[in-house]
Design an enzyme around this catalytic site. Structure first.
Site, short mmCIF file in Angstrom:
data_model
loop_
_atom_site.label_atom_id
_atom_site.label_comp_id
_atom_site.label_asym_id
_atom_site.label_seq_id
_atom_site.Cartn_x
_atom_site.Cartn_y
_atom_site.Cartn_z
CE LYS A 1 4.28 5.79 1.47
NZ LYS A 1 5.59 5.35 1.36
CE LYS B 1 0.40 0.49 8.46
NZ LYS B 1 1.09 0.74 9.83
CE LYS C 1 -2.26 -0.01 -2.08
NZ LYS C 1 -0.90 0.79 -2.11
P1 AMP Z 1 3.23 -1.42 1.51
O1 AMP Z 1 2.77 -2.28 3.05
O2 AMP Z 1 2.01 -0.71 0.97
O3 AMP Z 1 4.70 -0.69 1.83
O4 AMP Z 1 3.35 -2.49 0.48
C1 AMP Z 1 4.23 -3.71 0.78
C2 AMP Z 1 4.27 -4.38 -0.73
O5 AMP Z 1 2.88 -5.06 -0.75
C3 AMP Z 1 4.49 -3.66 -2.14
O6 AMP Z 1 5.24 -4.31 -3.12
C4 AMP Z 1 3.13 -3.40 -2.61
O7 AMP Z 1 3.09 -3.19 -3.90
C5 AMP Z 1 2.44 -4.61 -2.15
N1 AMP Z 1 1.15 -4.18 -1.93
C6 AMP Z 1 0.63 -3.37 -0.70
N2 AMP Z 1 -0.72 -3.58 -1.10
C7 AMP Z 1 -1.36 -3.89 -1.94
C8 AMP Z 1 -2.41 -4.32 -2.54
N3 AMP Z 1 -3.63 -3.77 -2.05
N4 AMP Z 1 -2.52 -5.01 -3.82
C9 AMP Z 1 -1.30 -5.49 -4.37
N5 AMP Z 1 -0.41 -5.24 -3.96
C10 AMP Z 1 0.04 -4.56 -2.52
#
Ligand code: AMP
Ligand code: TRP
Length: 321
Positions: A111, A193, A190
């Site tokens: 991050k 955002k 992956k």
């Molecule tokens: P974040 O918005 O990155 O904090 O992610 C929120 C939730 O979505 C977490 O449980 C992440 O593991 C899941 N997540 C986010 N991006 C992905 C992705 N590309 N593939 C699988 N899970 C994701």
């Protein structure tokens, strides 16, 4: 009763990675136990610094999650900051957390490398996440693969606390869906955002189409066979299309004669159709804005009943009572 818990940060519009990595598995689990799902607004302060935007994001995530099938009558859905015990427990846990454990965390380094402020909050974030989980005696935590290390840290922190103060916390297990562990984004990395490669669940039709048509592919000519392995188009199509449609597309990849543009159009159509019922539900919910406040207030009251007991147990264990 199996206690299930997960959280999502209100940092922006939700995308297919969030949906398939965390939301859908969580929704599927809501009838398999006593499920607690929360909007991690304390966590979001590490990256969202505009108060109005944070408030709007919290509402947006609540709407999105309910529209996608989270049912506040079948699980407890609440906002993290409605339960300040999360922060108190984070402090208690921080006193048993070795610095070395936090220094090894990938997500902090990632991050900061992506431009977030290197604040103490960001560094200590895994401790707050451990508190989120331990405060509800959670047994099972459905998350995407990127959260795996945080879950391991939670287990370590709980164990350290139990070793020092006696058996206080239950050690939780992660639940990471195999097929949706990492959802790829438009560029094949992956979906995230911060990589600007997301496909939003509730994007406008035109915007969605434009994004999907902009998906990065190799330059195999139309008539040539196309590699099935590592294809982002196919990886996403498998998430939203029927088995028969997927098989058909795989066959056409191998045969050649169909261009990537055609495949992308089909992918767009499948995504648009997959989320049609969710869009309808979201539009209905939006017409009734007080409903979200009511749901979150009710969730907070139920969450507090569990959290109050566990925080008291922790205070007692360390000698604050
Ligand atoms: P974040 O918005 O990155 O904090 O992610 C929120 C939730 O979505 C977490 O449980 C992440 O593991 C899941 N997540 C986010 N991006 C992905 C992705 N590309 N593939 C699988 N899970 C994701
Ligand atoms: N760290 C998670 C994410 O960024 C969100 C989160 C916070 C969480 N607390 C949690 C997930 C507790 C599961 C359990 O996606």
């Amino acid at each position: 009763m199996l206690r299930i818990l997960s959280g999502i940060q209100p940092t922006g519009t939700l995308h297919l990675g969030n949906y398939f990595g965390m939301m859908r598995p969580s929704i599927a689990l809501q009838d398999e136990g006593d499920a607690y799902y929360f909007i991690a607004d304390y966590h979001a302060l590490t990256s969202v610094h505009d108060p109005d935007l944070l408030r709007a994001n919290v509402r947006g995530v609540a709407l999105d999650f309910i529209a996608c099938g989270l049912d506040p009558r079948r699980c407890c859905f609440f906002r993290q900051s409605d339960i300040p015990a999360h922060v108190e427990l984070a402090w208690l846990l921080s006193t048993v957390t070795p610095m070395g454990l936090l220094e090894r965390a990938h997500s902090y380094k990632d991050k900061v490398a992506r431009g977030l402020d290197a604040s103490h909050g960001l560094f200590a974030y895994p401790v707050l996440m451990a508190a989120d989980i331990l405060l509800y005696d959670s047994a099972l935590v459905p998350v995407g693969k990127d959260q795996k290390q945080h879950l391991e840290m939670t287990r370590d922190i709980a164990q350290k606390f139990n070793d020092r103060y006696g058996n206080t916390f239950r050690i939780p297990e992660p639940r990471i869906g195999e097929e949706t562990a990492v959802v790829p984004g438009l560029d094949g990395q992956k979906m995230s955002k911060s990589y600007h490669n997301t496909i939003e669940i509730f994007a406008e039709e035109k915007v969605l189409k434009k994004k999907v048509m902009g998906l990065v592919t190799d330059s195999t000519p139309v008539e040539a066979p196309k590699p099935v392995e590592n294809s982002t188009i196919l990886a996403l199509y498998r998430l939203v299309a029927s088995a028969a449609d997927v098989q058909q597309m795989e066959q056409e990849f191998m045969n050649g004669g169909v261009g990537y543009g055609d495949f992308k159009k089909r992918l767009f159509g499948a995504i648009w159709e997959y989320f049609a019922p969710q869009r309808t539900r979201r539009a209905e919910l939006e017409r009734n804005p007080d409903e979200i406040d009511r749901i979150l207030a009710d969730g907070a009251a139920r969450a507090r009943q569990v959290a109050d007991v566990v925080i008291e147990r922790a205070r007692e264990a360390v000698g604050l009572r």
